[in-house]
Design an enzyme around this catalytic site. Sequence first.
Site, PDB file in Angstrom:
ATOM      1  N   CYS A 130      -5.533   2.906  12.614  1.00  0.00           N
ATOM      2  CA  CYS A 130      -6.316   4.083  12.205  1.00  0.00           C
ATOM      3  C   CYS A 130      -6.900   3.737  10.844  1.00  0.00           C
ATOM      4  O   CYS A 130      -6.182   3.696   9.848  1.00  0.00           O
ATOM      5  CB  CYS A 130      -5.443   5.333  12.115  1.00  0.00           C
ATOM      6  N   CYS A 160      -7.147   7.126   8.349  1.00  0.00           N
ATOM      7  CA  CYS A 160      -5.931   7.679   7.741  1.00  0.00           C
ATOM      8  C   CYS A 160      -4.733   6.948   8.337  1.00  0.00           C
ATOM      9  O   CYS A 160      -4.515   5.784   8.016  1.00  0.00           O
ATOM     10  CB  CYS A 160      -5.859   9.195   7.883  1.00  0.00           C
ATOM     11  N   SER A 161      -3.986   7.598   9.225  1.00  0.00           N
ATOM     12  CA  SER A 161      -2.802   6.922   9.760  1.00  0.00           C
ATOM     13  C   SER A 161      -2.418   7.510  11.110  1.00  0.00           C
ATOM     14  O   SER A 161      -1.239   7.633  11.417  1.00  0.00           O
ATOM     15  CB  SER A 161      -1.640   7.076   8.781  1.00  0.00           C
ATOM     16  N   CYS A 162      -3.417   7.877  11.931  1.00  0.00           N
ATOM     17  CA  CYS A 162      -3.141   8.517  13.217  1.00  0.00           C
ATOM     18  C   CYS A 162      -2.288   7.598  14.102  1.00  0.00           C
ATOM     19  O   CYS A 162      -2.516   6.386  14.148  1.00  0.00           O
ATOM     20  CB  CYS A 162      -4.451   8.852  13.913  1.00  0.00           C
TER      21      CYS A 162
END
Lengths: 89, 100, 197
Positions: free
Chosen positions: C105, C108-110
């Site tokens: 991702c 962000c950090s999905c």
Amino acid sequence: MARFAVGARVRARPGDPDGHTRLPRYVRGHQGEIVDDHGSWQLPDEALRGTIRAEPVYAVRFAARDLWGAGSHSVIVDLWESYLEEAAQ
Amino acid sequence: MGGQAGFGPVLAGDEPPFQADWEMRVAALTMALRLREAFTGDEFRDAIERIPPADYLAMSYYERWLRALELLLAEKELLAGHGPATGHGAAAGDGEAAGG
Amino acid sequence: MSGDHGELPVAARVRQLEDQVIAAGLTTDAELDEILAGRYRTGSPANGARLVARAWADAGFRDRLLADGNAAAAELGFGASGGGGYGYRLKAVQNTAQRHNVIVCTLCSCYPTSLLGPSPSWYKSFAYRSRTVREPRAVLAEFGLELPAETEILVWDSSAETRYLVVPARPADSAGLAEDALASLVTRDGMIGTAAF
């Protein structure tokens, strides 16, 4: 209704919108191919301005060579319909 | 962030999701506030992205979350009147109540 | 002054914010304790591993998983949701002899937390987020995964509301193993795509 079908060539919109968007910089202005239809999801850019509206989201496949000038891999990015336009012929 | 050069190797052994107790507490606070619908996921991401770039790059992952929480709660005035700096009228001169 | 967050050590800032949020009635000590104790944390790589093991053992399930990840996960009793309980579309992508998939991702950090648990620190790092889309082969090599030059690499950037799960290729020496034994072979990194399985 989904505007693009799997297999269609599209271009990620160029430019740098004001405010939050989930169109990554590195694909802006580049052409890719629709490889999947994820269904309709709320568009974050508008939701943050108070308009709640869902629209189709697509998986769009870009060739590394197009993005970076080199590389044999592909990058698939999930993009809302508003982020896309038909690719130039 | 995607494609940007110069961040060096991936520290593949950098495993634990939380590297300090406070990081886990920030994550828990974020989840509680999301469950309460104090803000949306989009608002949270937007708040993280509004951190000035130099600060953003200097912060750790959960420091960015903490800054985003502080920013959103202040902007939405959800803490108004409840902060330790603003309450306690007559006790404001009391060192213990003022809390530094 | 207490209003100047920047001057407090970070752990003290967190405590102060918790106190303020509780004082505002937005959460309680008890709720935070329950979250910290994992009451809301149902995600674990063991969940994803069960899906992969079933897909390895049962071609019909594999096809259903690849066609509709949410429905296939539901068959095994797993929901598809993020940390706050918000739903996502689950898309499983399959590794083959010719093709390797890896998940990132960049924005962000999905991450599919309900199937993989909380993400490792490196997944959230600038290095992983920036480089995986640009030079995946080099990043995978840093994990000790050297792919043949002819293997096609697909990098999936989870930039919207779909979360990805890599279905690794079944190890060659796993013939005859029962599903539980297969599940024990599957690693979290295999399901992100930074390991072979």
